[in-house]
Design a protein around this motif. Structure first.
Motif, PDB file in Angstrom:
ATOM      1  N   SER A 114       0.826  -1.206   0.000  1.00 49.02           N
ATOM      2  CA  SER A 114       0.000   0.000   0.000  1.00 49.02           C
ATOM      3  C   SER A 114       0.860   1.256   0.000  1.00 49.02           C
ATOM      4  N   LYS A 115       1.845   1.277   0.840  1.00 48.88           N
ATOM      5  CA  LYS A 115       2.739   2.441   0.929  1.00 48.88           C
ATOM      6  C   LYS A 115       3.402   2.737  -0.404  1.00 48.88           C
ATOM      7  N   GLU A 116       3.866   1.688  -1.066  1.00 50.28           N
ATOM      8  CA  GLU A 116       4.572   1.869  -2.332  1.00 50.28           C
ATOM      9  C   GLU A 116       3.613   2.208  -3.472  1.00 50.28           C
ATOM     10  N   ALA A 117       2.428   1.607  -3.461  1.00 50.49           N
ATOM     11  CA  ALA A 117       1.428   1.924  -4.492  1.00 50.49           C
ATOM     12  C   ALA A 117       1.036   3.393  -4.406  1.00 50.49           C
ATOM     13  N   VAL A 118       0.841   3.888  -3.200  1.00 54.81           N
ATOM     14  CA  VAL A 118       0.489   5.303  -3.009  1.00 54.81           C
ATOM     15  C   VAL A 118       1.643   6.191  -3.465  1.00 54.81           C
ATOM     16  N   ARG A 119       2.860   5.805  -3.099  1.00 53.48           N
ATOM     17  CA  ARG A 119       4.030   6.629  -3.450  1.00 53.48           C
ATOM     18  C   ARG A 119       4.182   6.781  -4.956  1.00 53.48           C
ATOM     19  N   THR A 120       3.869   5.722  -5.691  1.00 55.23           N
ATOM     20  CA  THR A 120       4.052   5.734  -7.143  1.00 55.23           C
ATOM     21  C   THR A 120       2.776   6.090  -7.902  1.00 55.23           C
ATOM     22  N   GLY A 121       1.685   6.269  -7.183  1.00 55.00           N
ATOM     23  CA  GLY A 121       0.427   6.625  -7.840  1.00 55.00           C
ATOM     24  C   GLY A 121      -0.180   5.501  -8.651  1.00 55.00           C
ATOM     25  N   ARG A 122       0.087   4.259  -8.247  1.00 58.60           N
ATOM     26  CA  ARG A 122      -0.439   3.099  -8.972  1.00 58.60           C
ATOM     27  C   ARG A 122      -1.548   2.429  -8.168  1.00 58.60           C
ATOM     28  N   GLU A 123      -2.436   1.710  -8.861  1.00 53.44           N
ATOM     29  CA  GLU A 123      -3.388   0.830  -8.199  1.00 53.44           C
ATOM     30  C   GLU A 123      -2.958  -0.599  -8.486  1.00 53.44           C
ATOM     31  N   LEU A 124      -2.800  -1.355  -7.424  1.00 58.31           N
ATOM     32  CA  LEU A 124      -2.280  -2.716  -7.550  1.00 58.31           C
ATOM     33  C   LEU A 124      -3.368  -3.717  -7.190  1.00 58.31           C
ATOM     34  N   GLY A 125      -3.637  -4.651  -8.118  1.00 60.08           N
ATOM     35  CA  GLY A 125      -4.572  -5.729  -7.821  1.00 60.08           C
ATOM     36  C   GLY A 125      -3.912  -6.754  -6.915  1.00 60.08           C
ATOM     37  N   CYS A 126      -4.605  -7.177  -5.866  1.00 58.54           N
ATOM     38  CA  CYS A 126      -4.037  -8.124  -4.907  1.00 58.54           C
ATOM     39  C   CYS A 126      -4.919  -9.352  -4.775  1.00 58.54           C
ATOM     40  N   LEU A 127      -4.308 -10.520  -4.875  1.00 57.22           N
ATOM     41  CA  LEU A 127      -4.989 -11.775  -4.591  1.00 57.22           C
ATOM     42  C   LEU A 127      -4.411 -12.333  -3.299  1.00 57.22           C
ATOM     43  N   ILE A 128      -5.279 -12.834  -2.454  1.00 60.19           N
ATOM     44  CA  ILE A 128      -4.821 -13.473  -1.229  1.00 60.19           C
ATOM     45  C   ILE A 128      -4.468 -14.918  -1.548  1.00 60.19           C
ATOM     46  N   GLN A 129      -3.226 -15.305  -1.210  1.00 61.66           N
ATOM     47  CA  GLN A 129      -2.808 -16.684  -1.452  1.00 61.66           C
ATOM     48  C   GLN A 129      -3.276 -17.560  -0.302  1.00 61.66           C
ATOM     49  N   VAL A 130      -4.044 -18.578  -0.644  1.00 60.43           N
ATOM     50  CA  VAL A 130      -4.629 -19.479   0.343  1.00 60.43           C
ATOM     51  C   VAL A 130      -3.826 -20.773   0.381  1.00 60.43           C
ATOM     52  N   SER A 137       0.936 -23.839  12.127  1.00 57.71           N
ATOM     53  CA  SER A 137       1.568 -22.518  11.981  1.00 57.71           C
ATOM     54  C   SER A 137       0.645 -21.539  11.257  1.00 57.71           C
ATOM     55  N   GLY A 138      -0.386 -22.068  10.591  1.00 55.30           N
ATOM     56  CA  GLY A 138      -1.267 -21.206   9.816  1.00 55.30           C
ATOM     57  C   GLY A 138      -0.689 -20.822   8.473  1.00 55.30           C
ATOM     58  N   ARG A 139       0.429 -21.465   8.083  1.00 56.32           N
ATOM     59  CA  ARG A 139       1.104 -21.160   6.829  1.00 56.32           C
ATOM     60  C   ARG A 139       1.240 -22.432   6.001  1.00 56.32           C
ATOM     61  N   GLY A 140       1.389 -22.247   4.683  1.00 51.41           N
ATOM     62  CA  GLY A 140       1.577 -23.386   3.806  1.00 51.41           C
ATOM     63  C   GLY A 140       3.021 -23.571   3.411  1.00 51.41           C
ATOM     64  N   GLU A 141       3.333 -24.754   2.878  1.00 50.24           N
ATOM     65  CA  GLU A 141       4.695 -25.051   2.428  1.00 50.24           C
ATOM     66  C   GLU A 141       5.168 -24.074   1.363  1.00 50.24           C
ATOM     67  N   ARG A 142       4.268 -23.666   0.484  1.00 48.78           N
ATOM     68  CA  ARG A 142       4.613 -22.788  -0.634  1.00 48.78           C
ATOM     69  C   ARG A 142       4.110 -21.361  -0.396  1.00 48.78           C
ATOM     70  N   GLY A 143       3.994 -20.988   0.855  1.00 45.46           N
ATOM     71  CA  GLY A 143       3.446 -19.675   1.168  1.00 45.46           C
ATOM     72  C   GLY A 143       1.944 -19.742   1.280  1.00 45.46           C
ATOM     73  N   GLY A 144       1.340 -18.613   1.577  1.00 46.03           N
ATOM     74  CA  GLY A 144      -0.098 -18.572   1.734  1.00 46.03           C
ATOM     75  C   GLY A 144      -0.516 -18.670   3.189  1.00 46.03           C
ATOM     76  N   LEU A 145      -1.775 -18.311   3.448  1.00 46.32           N
ATOM     77  CA  LEU A 145      -2.294 -18.390   4.801  1.00 46.32           C
ATOM     78  C   LEU A 145      -3.485 -19.326   4.849  1.00 46.32           C
ATOM     79  N   ALA A 146      -3.798 -19.787   6.048  1.00 46.87           N
ATOM     80  CA  ALA A 146      -4.908 -20.724   6.228  1.00 46.87           C
ATOM     81  C   ALA A 146      -6.229 -20.058   5.860  1.00 46.87           C
ATOM     82  N   PRO A 147      -7.200 -20.842   5.404  1.00 45.13           N
ATOM     83  CA  PRO A 147      -8.495 -20.275   5.018  1.00 45.13           C
ATOM     84  C   PRO A 147      -9.136 -19.413   6.106  1.00 45.13           C
ATOM     85  N   GLU A 148      -8.889 -19.756   7.373  1.00 42.65           N
ATOM     86  CA  GLU A 148      -9.507 -19.004   8.473  1.00 42.65           C
ATOM     87  C   GLU A 148      -9.040 -17.544   8.509  1.00 42.65           C
TER      88      GLU A 148
END
Length: 239
Positions: A114-130, A137-148
């Motif tokens: 968010s900080k960098e998008a604002v600084r550069t005046g860009r809008e960045l699309g974000c997908l949450i990695q599940v 740990s609430g984390r996956g082997e390849r990154g991502g967070l638990a569905p909860e």
């Protein structure tokens, strides 16, 4: 170069046919599924050929490879997706070229993006990695967070200046209850997407499926498939 273009064109046609057939089998229209070609480890010259062949979405997972490649191809009509695990010290570089970051999985990363998008005046699309293989740990082997954790993080992204909550992404798990059950895993992601869209109706992207399992992803309702080796060939080993 002509040989490489012929090779990529033939591979691309096979992948397009696979997607089209999968859409037909699932009772879906072909234009419901967007092909993202994962160009990691391959040169900018391949990206340029893919653009000539009509590819409009490309993905990278390592900033050190992606940044110079994106700079070399900035004249092309491409949408760039960052799909790898992203450290906050790489955010400034990634926001410089990425249109989407598909691997958002923690609040600290949301703040940095968010900080960098604002600084550069860009809008960045974000997908949450599940992470469908998330353990205690609430984390996956390849990154991502638990569905909860989706709801809380989605709220942070939706409220963050410069960011747009675009949807969810997953990688088929190698361990846990969904190991070897790709279509079930992708079906679970679609259920989570349906839940998310109740409070965030514009978060419609469902990014799932790669070269080996794109048919299962299309059958489960994925809107975007990320295909690398089936288009570009077997990847050279990274040293």
């Amino acid at each position: 170069m002509t040989d490489r273009k012929d090779e990529l064109a033939a591979n691309l046609a096979k992948v397009e046919r696979r997607i089209a057939d999968a859409c037909t089998a699932a009772g879906r229209e072909r234009d419901e599924v967007t092909l993202i070609v994962v160009t990691k480890t391959y040169p900018a010259s391949d990206v340029r050929i893919l653009s000539e062949l009509g590819v409009r979405h490309v993905a990278e997972n390592r900033d050190q490879d992606a940044a110079p490649k994106a700079a070399a191809c900035m004249d092309l009509p491409l949408t760039w997706h960052f799909v790898g695990q992203l450290q906050t010290n790489k955010v400034r570089s990634v926001v410089g070229y990425a249109d989407f970051v598909q691997s958002v999985d923690r609040s600290k990363l949301v703040t940095a993006l968010s900080k960098e998008a604002v600084r550069t005046g860009r809008e960045l699309g974000c997908l949450i990695q599940v992470a469908l293989d998330a353990g205690e740990s609430g984390r996956g082997e390849r990154g991502g967070l638990a569905p909860e954790g989706i709801g809380e993080l989605a709220g942070l992204v939706a409220e963050a200046p410069g960011l747009r909550l675009a949807g969810l992404m997953t990688v088929a798990p190698l361990t846990g209850e969904y190991a070897g059950r790709e279509q079930a895993a992708f079906g679970r992601l679609l259920d989570l997407s349906t839940d998310l869209r109740r409070s965030h109706p514009t978060a419609t992207m469902v990014s799932a499926g790669m070269s080996a399992d794109l048919e299962q992803a299309v059958a489960a309702g994925a809107t975007h498939v990320r295909v690398g080796s089936a288009v570009l060939g077997v990847r050279p080993r990274l040293r």
